[in-house]
Design a protein around this motif. Structure first.
Motif, PDB file in Angstrom:
ATOM      1  N   CYS A 324      44.300  51.363  20.324  1.00  0.00           N
ATOM      2  CA  CYS A 324      43.359  50.859  21.315  1.00  0.00           C
ATOM      3  C   CYS A 324      43.096  49.374  21.068  1.00  0.00           C
ATOM      4  O   CYS A 324      42.882  48.960  19.919  1.00  0.00           O
ATOM      5  N   ILE A 325      43.113  48.573  22.152  1.00  0.00           N
ATOM      6  CA  ILE A 325      42.673  47.181  22.070  1.00  0.00           C
ATOM      7  C   ILE A 325      41.192  47.150  22.437  1.00  0.00           C
ATOM      8  O   ILE A 325      40.805  47.450  23.565  1.00  0.00           O
ATOM      9  N   ASP A 326      40.351  46.808  21.467  1.00  0.00           N
ATOM     10  CA  ASP A 326      38.901  46.801  21.660  1.00  0.00           C
ATOM     11  C   ASP A 326      38.461  45.448  22.218  1.00  0.00           C
ATOM     12  O   ASP A 326      39.141  44.434  22.047  1.00  0.00           O
ATOM     13  N   ASP A 327      37.297  45.427  22.880  1.00  0.00           N
ATOM     14  CA  ASP A 327      36.715  44.185  23.413  1.00  0.00           C
ATOM     15  C   ASP A 327      37.697  43.448  24.315  1.00  0.00           C
ATOM     16  O   ASP A 327      37.747  42.206  24.325  1.00  0.00           O
ATOM     17  N   PHE A 328      38.477  44.182  25.085  1.00  0.00           N
ATOM     18  CA  PHE A 328      39.527  43.553  25.886  1.00  0.00           C
ATOM     19  C   PHE A 328      38.926  42.585  26.902  1.00  0.00           C
ATOM     20  O   PHE A 328      37.993  42.912  27.625  1.00  0.00           O
ATOM     21  N   GLY A 329      39.489  41.364  26.948  1.00  0.00           N
ATOM     22  CA  GLY A 329      39.042  40.345  27.896  1.00  0.00           C
ATOM     23  C   GLY A 329      37.957  39.443  27.372  1.00  0.00           C
ATOM     24  O   GLY A 329      37.570  38.484  28.038  1.00  0.00           O
ATOM     25  N   LYS A 330      37.457  39.704  26.172  1.00  0.00           N
ATOM     26  CA  LYS A 330      36.298  38.949  25.690  1.00  0.00           C
ATOM     27  C   LYS A 330      36.652  37.528  25.297  1.00  0.00           C
ATOM     28  O   LYS A 330      35.919  36.589  25.603  1.00  0.00           O
ATOM     29  N   LEU A 346      42.974  50.488  26.579  1.00  0.00           N
ATOM     30  CA  LEU A 346      42.295  49.199  26.697  1.00  0.00           C
ATOM     31  C   LEU A 346      40.802  49.480  26.840  1.00  0.00           C
ATOM     32  O   LEU A 346      40.393  50.203  27.749  1.00  0.00           O
ATOM     33  N   LYS A 347      40.006  48.931  25.948  1.00  0.00           N
ATOM     34  CA  LYS A 347      38.560  49.125  26.021  1.00  0.00           C
ATOM     35  C   LYS A 347      37.925  47.840  26.542  1.00  0.00           C
ATOM     36  O   LYS A 347      37.984  46.793  25.898  1.00  0.00           O
ATOM     37  N   ILE A 348      37.304  47.919  27.719  1.00  0.00           N
ATOM     38  CA  ILE A 348      36.726  46.746  28.364  1.00  0.00           C
ATOM     39  C   ILE A 348      35.473  46.300  27.622  1.00  0.00           C
ATOM     40  O   ILE A 348      34.575  47.112  27.353  1.00  0.00           O
ATOM     41  N   ASP A 349      35.390  45.026  27.300  1.00  0.00           N
ATOM     42  CA  ASP A 349      34.232  44.506  26.579  1.00  0.00           C
ATOM     43  C   ASP A 349      32.953  44.725  27.383  1.00  0.00           C
ATOM     44  O   ASP A 349      32.924  44.589  28.609  1.00  0.00           O
ATOM     45  N   ASN A 362      32.651  40.300  37.832  1.00  0.00           N
ATOM     46  CA  ASN A 362      32.801  41.304  36.780  1.00  0.00           C
ATOM     47  C   ASN A 362      33.502  42.550  37.309  1.00  0.00           C
ATOM     48  O   ASN A 362      34.358  43.141  36.639  1.00  0.00           O
ATOM     49  N   ARG A 363      33.123  42.952  38.509  1.00  0.00           N
ATOM     50  CA  ARG A 363      33.766  44.130  39.104  1.00  0.00           C
ATOM     51  C   ARG A 363      35.260  43.860  39.320  1.00  0.00           C
ATOM     52  O   ARG A 363      36.091  44.729  39.045  1.00  0.00           O
ATOM     53  N   ALA A 364      35.596  42.674  39.779  1.00  0.00           N
ATOM     54  CA  ALA A 364      37.003  42.332  40.009  1.00  0.00           C
ATOM     55  C   ALA A 364      37.785  42.322  38.701  1.00  0.00           C
ATOM     56  O   ALA A 364      38.945  42.771  38.652  1.00  0.00           O
ATOM     57  N   ILE A 365      37.164  41.822  37.625  1.00  0.00           N
ATOM     58  CA  ILE A 365      37.821  41.810  36.320  1.00  0.00           C
ATOM     59  C   ILE A 365      38.115  43.230  35.867  1.00  0.00           C
ATOM     60  O   ILE A 365      39.210  43.536  35.367  1.00  0.00           O
ATOM     61  N   ILE A 366      37.146  44.113  36.043  1.00  0.00           N
ATOM     62  CA  ILE A 366      37.349  45.502  35.632  1.00  0.00           C
ATOM     63  C   ILE A 366      38.435  46.168  36.468  1.00  0.00           C
ATOM     64  O   ILE A 366      39.261  46.938  35.954  1.00  0.00           O
ATOM     65  N   ALA A 368      40.947  44.607  37.701  1.00  0.00           N
ATOM     66  CA  ALA A 368      42.197  44.035  37.207  1.00  0.00           C
ATOM     67  C   ALA A 368      42.647  44.719  35.925  1.00  0.00           C
ATOM     68  O   ALA A 368      43.839  45.006  35.730  1.00  0.00           O
ATOM     69  N   VAL A 369      41.692  44.992  35.025  1.00  0.00           N
ATOM     70  CA  VAL A 369      42.031  45.700  33.785  1.00  0.00           C
ATOM     71  C   VAL A 369      42.554  47.096  34.105  1.00  0.00           C
ATOM     72  O   VAL A 369      43.495  47.586  33.470  1.00  0.00           O
TER      73      VAL A 369
END
Length: 438
Positions: A324-330, A346-349, A362-366, A368-369
């Motif tokens: 798992c990649i933690d804090d993804f996008g931070k 992928l764990k979203i920060d 923020n919604r768009a980033i999520i 995208a993830v």
């Protein structure tokens, strides 16, 4: 005396509050302080203007006053930082309970005209006995604790005892503290449930380290981790955590909880040639398949040495472990590294979750993830879910799994088992209540 304030200027400022601390210290045997920072409040004034921001701050201040009527004094230390003083000595666990009480009661949005705001907080706490009281040291420790709370990964709370007041002297004893903690069984794993968002079924848990300090009670182990890194003991601490995850997986199996466990892994361990043989040995000794476990690493670890990391992760995945990649996008905007890494999750920060119901970016980033996860054929997990609105939006976006204070704080094993064994009935009733209120 706690009272309702009509204006922000009526709240004691930093100098008036510190004067009250000195007076209270003369009349009490001990004191405790909580500094309360409103997270990302600058976004409110930027979005709505200073006038509405001040109205929100006043509402927050008065709600805090009402929540903590046992406080001896309330003050406003700076723009969006408030302070509570108690004329008694609380344990770290009692202060953390007050922090959780604060967070829980602010899940209800604050309303002003047509605007609403859900406040979240960083809290730093300190206590002092009058036998060696120094107002400068007391306030400095509380402010240092608040700084630490802002840096904490999982809990926005930190406590500094009088034993921490001299960092240089303290650093000399950290290695001995770590050795004693490992030797005397002072370390413990807590469990943060990972839930299926559609029905709130518990499917796994993240293992979080806690330190049962012989004097200060339950502490976040930040100083121990610093000691482990400074004195080349990170492998010892890391393998203790992994082995205890195996041991407690056996206990979960014994009560019929067939879930996965996630363990955070440090760069030191990831580069250790003994990691793979050690995991194989644990699997053999405890008769548990490695498919039941997940290793979490942060983006900076994934990027730090790509060839070596890729080789190690490939081997770990071949054993059946999930990655798992933690804090993804931070912290990183370059996403090219993710193409070549063999990962499962992928764990979203949590910073992207905080305002997901109000912030379109923020919604768009999520979203995208989520697309990246689909392309990588890996799971996407949202951490830091704290409100029902967060839950609703994440469901709409298509995020299937998550964790956060909305469901529960991290729990010791016995409490986690009790919580998990009732998760179906809890989830059903929770969903029914929300469908009626939404």
């Amino acid at each position: 005396m706690i009272r309702i304030h009509q204006k922000l200027t009526a709240i004691p400022n930093r100098f008036a509050f510190i004067h009250c601390v000195e007076r209270c210290a003369q009349e009490s045997n001990s004191v405790s302080m909580m500094l309360i920072d409103v997270v990302r409040f600058s976004d409110v004034t930027t979005s709505f203007g200073t006038h509405i921001g001040d109205e929100f701050l006043l509402s927050i201040a008065n709600r805090i006053s009402l929540l903590f009527k046992d406080a001896a004094q309330f003050g406003r230390i700076s723009g969006d930082v408030f302070a509570l003083l108690f004329d008694k000595k609380y344990t770290p666990l009692e202060l953390m309970t007050k922090f959780e009480y604060l967070v829980e009661h602010f899940k209800t949005p604050i309303q002003y005209d047509d605007h609403s705001f859900i406040a979240d907080f960083n809290v730093g706490a300190a206590v002092a006995d009058m036998s060696s009281f120094s107002i400068t040291d007391f306030v400095a420790r509380a402010e240092a604790a608040l700084k630490q709370a802002k840096q904490n990964k999982y809990e926005n709370f930190a406590f500094l005892s009088e034993r921490n007041k001299n960092s240089n002297a303290r650093s000399l004893t950290l290695k001995a503290d770590l050795q004693r903690a490992l030797r005397n069984g002072e370390l413990e794993l807590y469990f943060q449930p990972k839930v299926k968002l559609s029905n709130l079924e518990i499917i796994g848990a993240e293992c979080l380290l806690r330190w049962n300090h012989p004097l200060d009670g339950v502490l976040f182990p930040g100083s121990l981790i610093e000691a482990a890194e400074s004195y080349n003991m990170m492998n010892e601490l890391g393998y203790w955590t992994i082995e205890n995850a195996f041991q407690q997986m056996r206990e979960l199996d014994a009560v019929g909880l067939n879930i996965t466990l996630s363990v955070n892994i440090s760069p030191t361990q990831l580069y250790d040639s003994q990691l793979v043989p050690t995991l194989r040995r644990f699997s053999r000794v405890y008769n548990l398949p490695l498919e039941r476990f997940e290793l979490e690493l942060t983006e900076d670890v994934a990027l730090s040495n790509s060839l070596m990391v890729k080789r190690q992760l490939d081997e770990l995945r071949a054993l059946g472990l999930s990655i798992c990649i933690d804090d993804f996008g931070k912290g990183y905007s370059n996403l090219s590294y993710i193409r070549d890494l063999a990962i499962n999750t992928l764990k979203i920060d949590k910073t992207f979750i905080l305002d997901i119901d109000k912030d379109a970016v923020n919604r768009a980033i999520i979203q995208a993830v989520k697309l990246i996860g689909n392309a990588k054929e890996c799971d996407v997990v949202a951490e830091g879910i704290e409100t029902v609105k967060h839950l609703h939006v994440l469901r709409e976006v298509g995020i299937e799994h998550g964790q956060g204070f909305l469901f529960t704080r991290a729990l010791p094993l016995s409490e986690f088992i009790e919580f998990a064994q009732h998760d179906i009935s809890i989830g059903t009733s929770f969903l029914q209540r929300q469908s009626l209120s939404s």
